[in-house]
Design a protein around this motif. Structure first.
Motif, PDB file in Angstrom:
ATOM      1  N   ARG A  79      32.970  40.784  41.630  1.00  0.00           N
ATOM      2  CA  ARG A  79      32.619  39.740  42.651  1.00  0.00           C
ATOM      3  C   ARG A  79      32.434  40.802  43.923  1.00  0.00           C
ATOM      4  N   GLY A  80      31.343  40.773  44.537  1.00  0.00           N
ATOM      5  CA  GLY A  80      31.168  41.709  45.602  1.00  0.00           C
ATOM      6  C   GLY A  80      31.788  43.069  45.220  1.00  0.00           C
ATOM      7  N   GLU A 250      28.710  34.218  43.288  1.00  0.00           N
ATOM      8  CA  GLU A 250      28.843  35.512  44.394  1.00  0.00           C
ATOM      9  C   GLU A 250      28.675  34.739  45.746  1.00  0.00           C
ATOM     10  N   PRO A 255      33.865  39.258  48.859  1.00  0.00           N
ATOM     11  CA  PRO A 255      33.944  39.117  47.353  1.00  0.00           C
ATOM     12  C   PRO A 255      34.686  37.795  47.181  1.00  0.00           C
TER      13      PRO A 255
END
Length: 430
Positions: A79-80, A250, A255
């Motif tokens: 995530r990120g 996302e 994140p």
């Protein structure tokens, strides 16, 4: 994500006893949830698994619930650009609407470790109180929609189980991020954060981000409201592990994760790990008892955490008093003004302090036809003295006897709720 050599069940000095309570040693295991992108039930559970909570042990505890048809799947994700773990609950009937009493019985009858049971029940109790207030119906009549489904139950009980697997004695958290705009729920289109999440976040440091994503869900907010003992920066601890629990999809800005940091704290070195606070004080030698009482009441009405008076001997041997007011930074100016106007003092001093407020909930019982408010904390149900005193005055019964009856009435109501839930689960209504 840390990679421990073996599942952790607590530091040697703070291992849970056979009944699930913490040991008596000076070291405590602390979990701090960093909610920079909010928190949801699956994100909390995922972060604890990412930090090393053994999935098989969690599944074994969850299997004790009389809740067939679900599967807990674990996925590694990004995530990120941040590596995280996603906890996904598959199966179950998403359209089932369960009552609070039903879920309480489900958890109470699962023969889980004591702390797992207590933590899970506390979370659902907070959810029930909020739903009761929002829909204006008694707690026992509250019906859960999203938070009554398989996934929410597994997320909440699973988080409590993961905390136990990691031997966590105390939960703390950062301030909590929320989104904006609207979200779609079983009740239709609602503001973001949802009304339930806002109610649950009362008293918790919270801020908004300019994103239409539901960063903090009612389940995540309930976990913090019921389990966290303090909110603020990372507490003083020796960090032993950490992890990230990924959310759905996302987010461009940051994140989409909840971070958990776990460590050990020596209780002898605990200063500096509580909630920041201030103590305002002024010395008084020319006010009456009535003014002192009025000043304390005015401070409490003005947002003080607490206010009290201490007798002292002042210069030249004069008897006097110190008015103390405990508050947060947001109320400093207001309460300083209150102290000036209610006492006529020429000066107020301030001292930085820390506080460790225990998590608590509230309930009511009826004694002799009158409502008694109850303050509920771990292992204790305490009736409000004002309510007890009114009943004692009206009936002539001793105050301690009324208090004892109120406590017993509350315990009886809890037992009945659990029994009714089990009966209703075994014989569902058409």
């Amino acid at each position: 994500m840390t990679d421990p050599p073996s599942p952790v069940t607590g530091s040697p000095e703070s291992e849970p006893t056979d009944d699930g309570s913490a040991g008596t040693g000076p070291t405590r295991t602390i979990a701090w949830f960093h909610c920079f992108a909010g928190i949801a039930g699956d994100m909390a559970l995922g972060s604890l698994i990412d930090a090393g909570a053994d999935v098989d042990e969690i599944r074994t505890l969850l299997a004790r619930l009389s809740l067939p048809g679900w599967e807990l799947q674990i996925e590694e994700s990004l995530r990120g650009g941040v590596a995280c773990t996603r906890a996904l609950v598959r199966g179950g009937d998403d359209v089932v609407v369960r009552t609070h009493a039903h879920i309480a019985g489900l958890i109470s009858d699962a023969a889980l470790p004591a702390r797992v049971t207590d933590r899970a029940l506390a979370v659902f109790r907070r959810l029930a109180e909020v739903e009761s207030a929002l829909h204006r119906r008694p707690v026992e009549q509250v019906h859960f929609h999203e938070v009554g489904g398989h996934d929410a139950i597994i997320d909440i009980v699973g988080t409590a189980a993961a905390l136990e697997v990691l031997g966590v004695d105390e939960v703390t958290a950062s301030s909590v991020a929320t989104g904006t705009g609207t979200v779609r729920t079983s009740h239709g289109l609602l503001p973001n954060p949802s009304p339930a999440a806002v109610r649950l976040l009362q008293g918790i440091p919270t801020y908004g981000r300019a994103t239409r994503v539901e960063l903090t869900t009612p389940t995540g907010a309930a976990l913090l409201a019921a389990l966290s003992t303090s909110f603020g920066p990372l507490p003083t601890m020796v960090v032993t592990r950490s992890g990230f629990g990924g959310g759905t999809g996302e987010i461009d800005e940051l994140p989409n994760c909840t971070q958990v940091v776990i460590g050990e704290r020596d209780e002898r070195d605990a200063i500096g790990s509580g909630q920041p606070a201030w103590v305002l004080e002024t010395n008084l030698d020319d006010v009456t008892g009535e003014q002192l009482g009025y000043a304390v009441s005015a401070a409490l009405d003005g947002g003080a955490f607490d206010a009290w008076v201490s007798p002292v001997t002042m210069k030249k041997g004069r008897p006097g008093h110190i008015l103390h007011v405990l508050t947060d930074a947001a109320h400093l100016d207001t309460l300083r003004h209150v102290m000036h106007t209610t006492t006529g003092t020429f000066g107020v001093r301030a001292t930085a302090a820390e506080r460790w407020p225990a998590a608590r909930t509230f309930d009511e019982v009826v004694i002799d036809g009158k409502v008694v408010r109850m303050k509920i904390g771990y292992g204790r149900a305490k009736p409000e003295f004002e309510d007890i005193a009114l009943i004692a005055t009206a009936t002539g019964i001793a105050v301690h006897e009324v208090a004892s009856r109120a406590e017993e009435a509350w315990r009886l109501a809890q037992r009945r709720a659990a029994t009714d839930a089990v009966d209703g689960y075994e014989q569902p209504q058409a």
